[in-house]
Design a protein around this motif. Sequence first.
Motif, PDB file in Angstrom:
ATOM      1  N   ASN A 263      -1.646  -3.331   8.903  1.00  0.00           N
ATOM      2  CA  ASN A 263      -0.504  -3.877   8.289  1.00  0.00           C
ATOM      3  C   ASN A 263       0.086  -4.708   9.486  1.00  0.00           C
ATOM      4  O   ASN A 263       0.579  -5.889   9.161  1.00  0.00           O
TER       5      ASN A 263
ATOM      6  N   PRO B  27      -0.437  -5.733   1.759  1.00  0.00           N
ATOM      7  CA  PRO B  27      -0.296  -4.724   2.722  1.00  0.00           C
ATOM      8  C   PRO B  27      -0.871  -3.220   2.031  1.00  0.00           C
ATOM      9  O   PRO B  27      -0.974  -3.210   0.806  1.00  0.00           O
TER      10      PRO B  27
ATOM     11  N   CYS C 129      -4.489   2.089   8.947  1.00  0.00           N
ATOM     12  CA  CYS C 129      -3.495   1.642   7.965  1.00  0.00           C
ATOM     13  C   CYS C 129      -2.441   0.916   8.574  1.00  0.00           C
ATOM     14  O   CYS C 129      -2.246  -0.285   8.581  1.00  0.00           O
TER      15      CYS C 129
ATOM     16  N   TYR D  34       4.579 -10.327   4.501  1.00  0.00           N
ATOM     17  CA  TYR D  34       3.128 -10.373   4.090  1.00  0.00           C
ATOM     18  C   TYR D  34       3.098 -11.609   3.328  1.00  0.00           C
ATOM     19  O   TYR D  34       2.687 -11.367   2.073  1.00  0.00           O
TER      20      TYR D  34
ATOM     21  N   ASP E  83       0.706   0.317   1.551  1.00  0.00           N
ATOM     22  CA  ASP E  83       2.051   0.755   1.249  1.00  0.00           C
ATOM     23  C   ASP E  83       1.922   2.273   1.566  1.00  0.00           C
ATOM     24  O   ASP E  83       3.078   2.808   2.136  1.00  0.00           O
ATOM     25  N   GLY E  84       0.776   2.984   1.634  1.00  0.00           N
ATOM     26  CA  GLY E  84       0.814   4.370   2.010  1.00  0.00           C
ATOM     27  C   GLY E  84      -0.724   4.938   1.790  1.00  0.00           C
ATOM     28  O   GLY E  84      -1.285   4.391   1.196  1.00  0.00           O
TER      29      GLY E  84
ATOM     30  N   GLU F 292      12.409  -7.214   8.565  1.00  0.00           N
ATOM     31  CA  GLU F 292      11.493  -6.676   7.460  1.00  0.00           C
ATOM     32  C   GLU F 292      10.220  -7.575   7.667  1.00  0.00           C
ATOM     33  O   GLU F 292      10.115  -8.629   7.953  1.00  0.00           O
TER      34      GLU F 292
ATOM     35  N   ARG G 178      -2.425   3.467  -1.354  1.00  0.00           N
ATOM     36  CA  ARG G 178      -1.562   2.744  -2.059  1.00  0.00           C
ATOM     37  C   ARG G 178      -1.690   1.445  -1.414  1.00  0.00           C
ATOM     38  O   ARG G 178      -1.164   1.188  -0.480  1.00  0.00           O
ATOM     39  N   ILE G 179      -2.274   0.497  -2.098  1.00  0.00           N
ATOM     40  CA  ILE G 179      -2.299  -0.871  -1.684  1.00  0.00           C
ATOM     41  C   ILE G 179      -1.403  -1.798  -2.350  1.00  0.00           C
ATOM     42  O   ILE G 179      -1.646  -1.913  -3.855  1.00  0.00           O
ATOM     43  N   ASN G 180      -0.336  -2.476  -2.103  1.00  0.00           N
ATOM     44  CA  ASN G 180       0.298  -3.637  -2.829  1.00  0.00           C
ATOM     45  C   ASN G 180       0.906  -2.804  -4.154  1.00  0.00           C
ATOM     46  O   ASN G 180       0.801  -3.741  -5.029  1.00  0.00           O
ATOM     47  N   GLY G 181       1.231  -1.655  -3.911  1.00  0.00           N
ATOM     48  CA  GLY G 181       1.963  -1.053  -5.132  1.00  0.00           C
ATOM     49  C   GLY G 181       1.043  -0.245  -6.018  1.00  0.00           C
ATOM     50  O   GLY G 181       1.391   0.351  -7.105  1.00  0.00           O
TER      51      GLY G 181
END
Length: 117
Positions: A101, A13, A97, A8, A15-16, A5, A23-26
């Motif tokens: 990461n 991070p 992206c 960070y 995320d998507g 895993e 989507r950054i850090n949720g």
Amino acid sequence: MQMHEVQYDDAVPIDGYGPGFFRINGEVLRGAAIITATGARGWQGYDDVESIVALAGEVDFILMGTGGDMLPVDRAFRETVEAAGIGVEPMASPSACRTYNVLVSEGRRVAAVLLPV
């Protein structure tokens, strides 16, 4: 093959992403974005070069995500950013992206400046 895993520890991070958002850090951020190890915010595009130049001393280079496809970076934008001592690496936003990461997980001083797909 062993899987590990990614940690960070001191970084935010990506995320998507999807049509028109990242989507950054949720959290979802709509439109273009600047992501650094310390946070994310909206970006107004190539005319907003001051926001990138302000990263001088914090980052060594930016991964310039040009949208769904790799496109040339605006010449005046590139020259201004490079004059501030920040390198510019253009690539499609999805590649930027992923690369961001990996590099930020290694502790590299990098930012992702992303146009949406």
